[in-house]
Design an enzyme around this catalytic site. Structure first.
Site, PDB file in Angstrom:
ATOM      1  N   GLY A 113       0.824  -1.191   0.000  1.00 34.51           N
ATOM      2  CA  GLY A 113       0.000   0.000   0.000  1.00 34.51           C
ATOM      3  C   GLY A 113       0.864   1.249   0.000  1.00 34.51           C
ATOM      4  N   CYS A 114       0.274   2.361  -0.391  1.00 34.10           N
ATOM      5  CA  CYS A 114       1.048   3.606  -0.475  1.00 34.10           C
ATOM      6  C   CYS A 114       1.490   4.084   0.908  1.00 34.10           C
ATOM      7  CB  CYS A 114       0.257   4.681  -1.215  1.00 34.10           C
ATOM      8  SG  CYS A 114      -1.423   4.951  -0.610  1.00 34.10           S
ATOM      9  N   TYR A 115       0.557   4.167   1.865  1.00 35.57           N
ATOM     10  CA  TYR A 115       0.942   4.577   3.221  1.00 35.57           C
ATOM     11  C   TYR A 115       1.935   3.587   3.855  1.00 35.57           C
ATOM     12  CZ  TYR A 115      -3.047   7.896   3.337  1.00 35.57           C
ATOM     13  OH  TYR A 115      -3.944   8.910   3.095  1.00 35.57           O
ATOM     14  N   THR A 117       4.137   1.831   2.436  1.00 36.92           N
ATOM     15  CA  THR A 117       5.454   1.997   1.821  1.00 36.92           C
ATOM     16  C   THR A 117       6.279   3.024   2.587  1.00 36.92           C
ATOM     17  OG1 THR A 117       4.671   1.355  -0.375  1.00 36.92           O
ATOM     18  CG2 THR A 117       6.667   2.700  -0.278  1.00 36.92           C
TER      19      THR A 117
END
Length: 312
Positions: A113-115, A117
């Site tokens: 996921g972006c967060y 990462t």
């Protein structure tokens, strides 16, 4: 012979950005379904079985269905959804953390996921090296551009210019928490406070640390040196040194696509408090750029081919 690649969900934000990064790359033959076929189960099954690699840019349940459609084939899969990030038999697609060889040999790879990462990029190496405790109650404050919320949120922000800030995940059960806890090897899930701002792309992930209250914690400079050494063999993640701290960290509402990630370590004068901060593009290293990085590794190609690593 070109590698046959199918993007299931190519019309969504992540799929479109993946296709943009693949333009002009002769290593791949893109298998494309027209608008009449892209939601047809039989056509999708045929494409999934015909592909050497498939990238799933779908909601979680649709991604699980796509994996079932691919059963019986040798197709390797990169899933950009959150459906398989902690699932048995799947490799977590964070090459700097999990290992490039592991990803190169995997059949099923789940994009982070972006967060997570940003959070894992900061915390996981320090917990692994025992410079931060695994049993600490960590908190995460994060802000993202609205493109990470999919078409519905994009439409909402672009239709209503009065929205200045959107806090969500207020029931404290965000779907990113399992991967954040698992791959940082934490005893407890962090308290996660995500929010969205009226910028199309961009992300800041901020982990505040009460170092003075932690047992046996390392000095802040040792943490910075550990992060710098951990990422020294790659070109995607940059750790800023002690002489590079900016007076402020900004997100540009009109920023161009970017596939890198910057890590910063800030502390007060006596080292009793710190803030570990990651800045990335939620559609880049947080989504499409990560998928291309994993695709390159799985195909034995130079890892950064097609990535946008220069800040415009």
């Amino acid at each position: 012979m070109a590698i046959r690649l199918f993007i299931d969900g190519a019309a969504g934000t992540t799929g479109l950005e993946i296709r943009e990064r693949l333009q002009g790359r002769s290593e791949f033959e893109l298998l494309v379904l027209d608008d009449a076929q892209r939601k047809n189960e039989a056509a999708r099954r045929d494409a999934l079985h015909a592909a050497d690699i498939a990238i799933l840019c779908l909601p979680d349940e649709a991604a699980k269905e796509a994996v079932k459609l691919a059963e019986g084939s040798d197709t390797r899969i990169i899933d950009a959804s959150s459906a398989h990030r902690v699932a048995e038999g799947w490799t977590y697609g964070f090459p700097e953390l999990i290992g490039r060889e592991t990803i190169a040999n995997a059949q099923f790879v789940s994009n982070p996921g972006c967060y997570p990462t940003g959070f894992l990029g900061l915390i996981a190496p320090l917990v692994r090296m025992r410079q931060l405790p695994a049993d600490w109650p960590y908190t995460v404050n994060a802000v993202s551009g609205y493109s990470g919320g999919g078409n519905a949120l994009i439409d909402r922000f672009e239709a209503d210019s009065t929205i200045a800030f959107r806090a969500y995940g207020l029931t404290l059960g965000h779907k990113h928490l399992p991967e954040m806890q698992a791959y940082a090897r934490l005893a407890h899930p962090p308290v996660f406070s995500p929010s969205v701002i009226p910028a199309h792309r961009g992300m800041v992930v901020d982990v505040p640390l009460a170092l003075g209250a932690m047992p046996d914690v390392q000095q802040i400079e040792a943490m910075r040196e550990t992060l710098a050494a951990f990422y020294s063999t790659g070109q995607v993640i940059v750790v800023h040194g002690p002489n590079e701290p900016p007076g402020e960290l900004l997100l540009d509402a009109a920023s161009a696509p970017w596939d890198g990630m910057e890590l910063f370590v800030f502390a007060n004068s006596d080292g009793s408090q710190a803030r570990l901060i990651a800045r990335l593009d939620n559609l880049g290293k947080g989504a499409s750029g990560a998928a291309i990085q994993n695709l390159n590794i799985m195909c034995g190609l130079p890892e950064t081919t097609g990535l946008r690593l220069d800040r415009a």
